[in-house]
Design a protein around this motif. Structure first.
Motif, PDB file in Angstrom:
ATOM      1  N   SER A 110       4.446   4.653 -11.424  1.00 19.22           N
ATOM      2  CA  SER A 110       3.907   5.460 -12.515  1.00 19.22           C
ATOM      3  C   SER A 110       4.437   5.055 -13.883  1.00 19.22           C
ATOM      4  N   ARG A 149      -3.864  -3.654  -8.795  1.00 19.75           N
ATOM      5  CA  ARG A 149      -3.976  -2.301  -8.260  1.00 19.75           C
ATOM      6  C   ARG A 149      -5.384  -2.062  -7.735  1.00 19.75           C
ATOM      7  N   ARG A 150      -5.441  -1.225  -6.706  1.00 21.66           N
ATOM      8  CA  ARG A 150      -6.722  -0.709  -6.234  1.00 21.66           C
ATOM      9  C   ARG A 150      -6.489   0.716  -5.763  1.00 21.66           C
ATOM     10  N   ASP A 151      -7.274   1.651  -6.277  1.00 21.83           N
ATOM     11  CA  ASP A 151      -7.105   3.066  -5.926  1.00 21.83           C
ATOM     12  C   ASP A 151      -5.659   3.512  -6.142  1.00 21.83           C
ATOM     13  N   ARG A 152      -5.061   3.066  -7.231  1.00 20.65           N
ATOM     14  CA  ARG A 152      -3.711   3.444  -7.669  1.00 20.65           C
ATOM     15  C   ARG A 152      -2.601   2.832  -6.808  1.00 20.65           C
ATOM     16  N   ALA A 153      -2.955   2.038  -5.819  1.00 16.59           N
ATOM     17  CA  ALA A 153      -1.950   1.381  -4.980  1.00 16.59           C
ATOM     18  C   ALA A 153      -1.815  -0.078  -5.407  1.00 16.59           C
ATOM     19  N   SER A 211       0.810  -1.217   0.000  1.00 23.86           N
ATOM     20  CA  SER A 211       0.000   0.000   0.000  1.00 23.86           C
ATOM     21  C   SER A 211       0.845   1.271   0.000  1.00 23.86           C
ATOM     22  N   ARG A 236       3.737   3.656  -4.971  1.00 20.10           N
ATOM     23  CA  ARG A 236       3.074   4.359  -6.059  1.00 20.10           C
ATOM     24  C   ARG A 236       3.950   4.231  -7.289  1.00 20.10           C
ATOM     25  N   ARG A 277      -3.780  -3.554 -17.619  1.00 26.08           N
ATOM     26  CA  ARG A 277      -3.098  -2.319 -18.008  1.00 26.08           C
ATOM     27  C   ARG A 277      -1.885  -2.581 -18.898  1.00 26.08           C
ATOM     28  N   ASP A 335      -8.766  -3.000  -9.082  1.00 22.48           N
ATOM     29  CA  ASP A 335      -9.280  -2.151 -10.157  1.00 22.48           C
ATOM     30  C   ASP A 335      -8.721  -2.562 -11.513  1.00 22.48           C
ATOM     31  N   SER A 336      -7.461  -3.026 -11.518  1.00 23.77           N
ATOM     32  CA  SER A 336      -6.788  -3.415 -12.758  1.00 23.77           C
ATOM     33  C   SER A 336      -5.578  -4.257 -12.405  1.00 23.77           C
TER      34      SER A 336
END
Length: 328
Positions: free
Chosen positions: A9, A35-39, A4, A7, A107, A75-76
């Motif tokens: 990118s 990933r979930r919520d960008r984490a 968590s 991050r 992704r 999420d992805s």
């Protein structure tokens, strides 16, 4: 490093991070990162099937993998094939299709080998040159941020919790024999029946577990005599349950139970292995948890909590499941 906290990118950063999520550098593997919520919240590895595997078997493998990922509520995902053969494309594509069938976006689909990576889907040589792209700079940054090294491969991870040998093993044999005599003396001192003995063992276990937790929380270690006494007591179910109820997502607890497992006698290693598996799972170290579960089941195939943890890992149940209402 916690999932968590990360991050990421760019694909290069993700490739650099993967060994730290697994605890070792994967080879001939399919890795799924969710990933979930960008984490980053999920990372799992499986051996690549042989190149001659029929397409029907690849599709079944892909469906099973996708079902595990679906339980993570991500999420992805990103799919990575670790192979020097230049193969793996069919499997990665099959897993990608199976995930899309479950409405889970993919992704990236990447191949990683020899310190470089390629995108399976990209045909633009300006973006993805035939020689691949290096991630050396990103790997250095992640290594510095993590503050620890990862193992060269899964075999090295297994070796990291293998039983001690040589003089260290002889010392533990002597310490365990003395702990057995100490337990006999404890039993002989109980004059009022088996209930009194169980109570005495539980009280001794509470003290031994408390000493271990305090010692490792402060950066210390247990002596051979203390480890031997602890393992003798952990073999009694109430003491094992007490220790398990105090196991949580702390790196020092992984260190504690790794140390105890390495020094434990084979016949007393099942519960230390369970405690290592549980704490490793709680901290996101799934590969180490799987190794520890295997050790527990080798020592005692009938141990219910070890079999339950094996199912948890096989089904890809995340540690966050313990935080859900009603979780035991």
């Amino acid at each position: 490093m916690s999932l968590s906290d990360l991050r990421v990118s760019s694909p290069a950063q993700l490739v650099a991070v993967v060994p730290y999520l697994l605890g070792f550098h994967p080879r001939d593997s399919l890795v799924v990162v969710g990933r979930r919520d960008r984490a980053l919240v999920f990372a799992a590895r499986q051996d690549l099937p042989p190149p001659e595997t029929p397409l029907a078997e690849l599709d079944e493998f892909a469906r099973q993998t996708a079902a595990v990922v679906a339980r993570q509520t991500v999420d992805s995902v990103v799919l990575l094939g670790y192979t020097e053969r230049g193969s793996g494309a069919a499997l990665v594509a099959a897993v990608g299709d199976a995930l899309l069938d479950l409405a889970i976006p993919v992704r990236e689909q990447l191949r990683v080998a020899d310190g470089r990576f390629w995108c399976y889907l990209c045909t633009d040589e300006g973006c993805c040159p035939p020689a691949g792209r290096s991630y050396d700079a990103e790997a250095g940054q992640v290594r510095e941020a993590a503050g620890f090294q990862v193992f060269a491969d899964r075999a090295a991870l297994v070796a990291s919790v293998a039983p001690v040998q040589g003089d260290a093993r002889e010392a533990m044999r002597a310490a365990t024999a003395e702990a057995d005599r100490r337990l006999d003396e404890l039993a002989a001192g109980q004059r009022t029946g088996p209930g009194a003995l169980l109570g005495a063992i539980h009280r001794a276990g509470v003290r031994a577990v408390g000493t271990a937790l305090t010692r490792y929380r402060g950066g210390g270690i247990l002596s051979d005599a203390e480890v031997a006494w602890l393992t003798v007591l952990l073999a009694h179910a109430p003491v094992g349950e007490y220790a398990l109820n105090r196991a949580d997502a702390a790196g020092w607890q992984v260190t504690l139970w790794s140390d105890v497992l390495r020094r434990a006698s084979a016949e007393l290693s099942a519960m230390p292995a369970v405690l290592l598996a549980f704490t490793a799972w709680r901290t996101g170290q799934g590969a180490l948890a799987a190794v520890a579960v295997d050790r527990a089941l080798d020592a005692d195939p009938s141990l219910g909590i070890a079999r339950l943890l094996d199912e948890v890992l096989t089904d890809g149940i995340p540690p966050s499941a313990l935080d859900r209402p009603g979780a035991a």
